[in-house]
Write a protein that holds these residues in place. Structure first.
Motif, PDB file in Angstrom:
ATOM      1  N   VAL A   1      74.579  31.404  80.607  1.00  0.00           N
ATOM      2  CA  VAL A   1      73.557  32.158  79.881  1.00  0.00           C
ATOM      3  C   VAL A   1      72.263  31.358  79.781  1.00  0.00           C
ATOM      4  O   VAL A   1      71.174  31.937  79.788  1.00  0.00           O
ATOM      5  CB  VAL A   1      74.076  32.564  78.487  1.00  0.00           C
ATOM      6  CG1 VAL A   1      72.946  33.108  77.614  1.00  0.00           C
ATOM      7  CG2 VAL A   1      75.170  33.627  78.633  1.00  0.00           C
ATOM      8  N   ASP A   2      72.344  30.026  79.735  1.00  0.00           N
ATOM      9  CA  ASP A   2      71.122  29.206  79.713  1.00  0.00           C
ATOM     10  C   ASP A   2      70.237  29.532  80.906  1.00  0.00           C
ATOM     11  O   ASP A   2      69.016  29.671  80.782  1.00  0.00           O
ATOM     12  CB  ASP A   2      71.483  27.718  79.748  1.00  0.00           C
ATOM     13  CG  ASP A   2      72.093  27.241  78.433  1.00  0.00           C
ATOM     14  OD1 ASP A   2      72.508  28.100  77.634  1.00  0.00           O
ATOM     15  OD2 ASP A   2      72.170  26.030  78.214  1.00  0.00           O
TER      16      ASP A   2
ATOM     17  N   ASN B   1      65.283  35.364  82.891  1.00  0.00           N
ATOM     18  CA  ASN B   1      64.960  36.654  82.283  1.00  0.00           C
ATOM     19  C   ASN B   1      64.908  36.502  80.767  1.00  0.00           C
ATOM     20  O   ASN B   1      65.906  36.695  80.076  1.00  0.00           O
ATOM     21  CB  ASN B   1      66.015  37.705  82.676  1.00  0.00           C
ATOM     22  CG  ASN B   1      65.660  39.092  82.182  1.00  0.00           C
ATOM     23  OD1 ASN B   1      64.621  39.286  81.542  1.00  0.00           O
ATOM     24  ND2 ASN B   1      66.513  40.048  82.458  1.00  0.00           N
ATOM     25  N   PRO B   2      63.738  36.151  80.227  1.00  0.00           N
ATOM     26  CA  PRO B   2      63.615  35.929  78.776  1.00  0.00           C
ATOM     27  C   PRO B   2      63.948  37.165  77.941  1.00  0.00           C
ATOM     28  O   PRO B   2      64.175  37.057  76.746  1.00  0.00           O
ATOM     29  CB  PRO B   2      62.138  35.536  78.610  1.00  0.00           C
ATOM     30  CG  PRO B   2      61.717  35.039  79.951  1.00  0.00           C
ATOM     31  CD  PRO B   2      62.489  35.856  80.938  1.00  0.00           C
ATOM     32  N   GLY B   3      63.994  38.333  78.575  1.00  0.00           N
ATOM     33  CA  GLY B   3      64.258  39.568  77.841  1.00  0.00           C
ATOM     34  C   GLY B   3      65.732  39.908  77.723  1.00  0.00           C
ATOM     35  O   GLY B   3      66.095  41.053  77.487  1.00  0.00           O
ATOM     36  N   MET B   4      66.612  38.931  77.870  1.00  0.00           N
ATOM     37  CA  MET B   4      68.050  39.175  77.760  1.00  0.00           C
ATOM     38  C   MET B   4      68.403  39.604  76.343  1.00  0.00           C
ATOM     39  O   MET B   4      67.702  39.288  75.386  1.00  0.00           O
ATOM     40  CB  MET B   4      68.838  37.918  78.139  1.00  0.00           C
ATOM     41  CG  MET B   4      68.666  37.478  79.579  1.00  0.00           C
ATOM     42  SD  MET B   4      69.223  38.688  80.785  1.00  0.00           S
ATOM     43  CE  MET B   4      70.998  38.604  80.519  1.00  0.00           C
ATOM     44  N   PRO B   5      69.531  40.362  76.173  1.00  0.00           N
ATOM     45  CA  PRO B   5      69.935  40.827  74.836  1.00  0.00           C
ATOM     46  C   PRO B   5      70.068  39.669  73.852  1.00  0.00           C
ATOM     47  O   PRO B   5      70.486  38.568  74.220  1.00  0.00           O
ATOM     48  CB  PRO B   5      71.290  41.493  75.105  1.00  0.00           C
ATOM     49  CG  PRO B   5      71.250  41.886  76.544  1.00  0.00           C
ATOM     50  CD  PRO B   5      70.444  40.832  77.225  1.00  0.00           C
ATOM     51  N   PRO B   6      69.730  39.921  72.585  1.00  0.00           N
ATOM     52  CA  PRO B   6      69.730  38.830  71.594  1.00  0.00           C
ATOM     53  C   PRO B   6      71.109  38.264  71.286  1.00  0.00           C
ATOM     54  O   PRO B   6      71.206  37.162  70.744  1.00  0.00           O
ATOM     55  CB  PRO B   6      69.128  39.502  70.347  1.00  0.00           C
ATOM     56  CG  PRO B   6      69.335  40.975  70.554  1.00  0.00           C
ATOM     57  CD  PRO B   6      69.238  41.186  72.027  1.00  0.00           C
TER      58      PRO B   6
END
Length: 312
Positions: free
Chosen positions: A104-105, A111-116
């Protein structure tokens, strides 16, 4: 080997990898993968299509699966190092069971817009089995159509079992929505082309969990033209049993709700329950409300033509 034991084997292999005892390969972008069970078919070719059943996990939590539902279809392409499981597809064979691991890192960097809910240090695990391989889109479409019919049968069986188990006497409409009419309301009934205003409370059939409601007095009903695909198909079907003031419950199978798209519970093919109240029925949509900060259109200053004697 059953599907359940297949993915149990895949997850077991992941645990071995975590202990350093499994030999994983790596794509150009850094994704690691392992064929945990080798199939007997030939290696796939660029341009072919895979039919796969899959389970996707974030650490130990399942976030998506095709088990009990429709398989996924994916084209085999020669793609670059994009840090996507599709990089692995060209290395597999028909019958292979594969585990793909993503950090995930790395996903967050790309893709900085990944789910929180994805946090640094997490891992994404995709386990899939190559059920079949097809040469062209026509074959894929035929398979998708056949799978869709099979899914409809499974969705209907789930709903039928629920109604029977809970002794619910409901009326079946159209393609398979079931309706319990508490109060039919006043005639005429809602119909395609009519503008309806509806209050509702939505619940997931499998858990009974409420996911949304407009039944509270302070909330406005939603309005839309019935029968034009503005809402899920189960609503377009079931609401036709109510007139103004009508109340009841819709029991909607997965294929008439969100289908393969994730439903309110985050899973595909979710059966849903809606308590509904038909607030109003009209022949057409109401005129848009006037913005109090803007003057009515008829009071707006009008432009002039160039030859009317006025300067611009």
């Amino acid at each position: 080997m059953t599907k359940t034991s297949l993915f149990t084997t895949a997850i077991a292999a992941l645990m071995m990898a975590a202990c350093g005892s499994a030999d994983y390969s790596k794509t150009a972008s850094g994704i690691t993968y392992k064929i945990v069970e080798k199939g007997s078919g030939p290696q796939v070719k660029i341009g072919q299509f895979l039919k796969v059943h899959y389970t996707q996990k974030l650490n130990d939590s399942i976030i998506g699966t095709s088990q009990g539902g429709m398989p996924a279809f994916a084209r085999v392409d020669s793609i670059g190092p994009v840090y996507n499981p599709a990089e692995v597809f060209r290395f597999v064979h028909k019958g292979d069971s594969v585990v793909v691991v993503q950090e995930v890192d790395t996903l967050l960097v790309k893709n900085p817009g990944m789910p929180p809910f994805m946090k640094k240090g997490d891992k994404m695990y995709l386990s899939f089995r190559v059920v079949d391989v097809y040469d062209n889109e026509q074959q894929v479409q035929e398979q998708q159509d056949a799978e869709a019919k099979g899914q409809e049968g499974r969705d209907k069986a789930i709903l039928d079992e629920y109604l029977k188990k809970n002794n619910i006497n409901a009326t079946k409409t159209g393609l398979g929505t079931y309706v319990v009419v508490e109060n039919a309301g006043t005639a005429p009934m809602a119909d395609s082309g009519k503008f309806v205003s509806v209050k509702y409370r939505g619940k997931i059939l499998s858990t009974g969990k409420e996911f949304e409601s407009t039944m509270e007095p302070e909330k406005e009903p939603i309005g839309f033209v019935l029968g034009q695909g503005r809402v899920i198909p189960g609503w377009d079907e079931g609401l036709k049993l109510f007139g103004k003031g009508g109340k009841g419950t819709l029991y909607i199978p997965g294929f008439l709700a969100y289908g393969m798209r994730p439903g309110p519970g985050g899973q595909p093919n979710e059966a849903l329950i809606f308590d509904v109240e038909m607030v109003d029925i009209a022949n057409q949509a109401p005129a848009p409300k006037q913005n109090p900060m803007m003057p009515p259109v008829e009071n707006m200053p009008q432009g002039h033509s160039k030859d009317d004697g006025h300067n611009h």
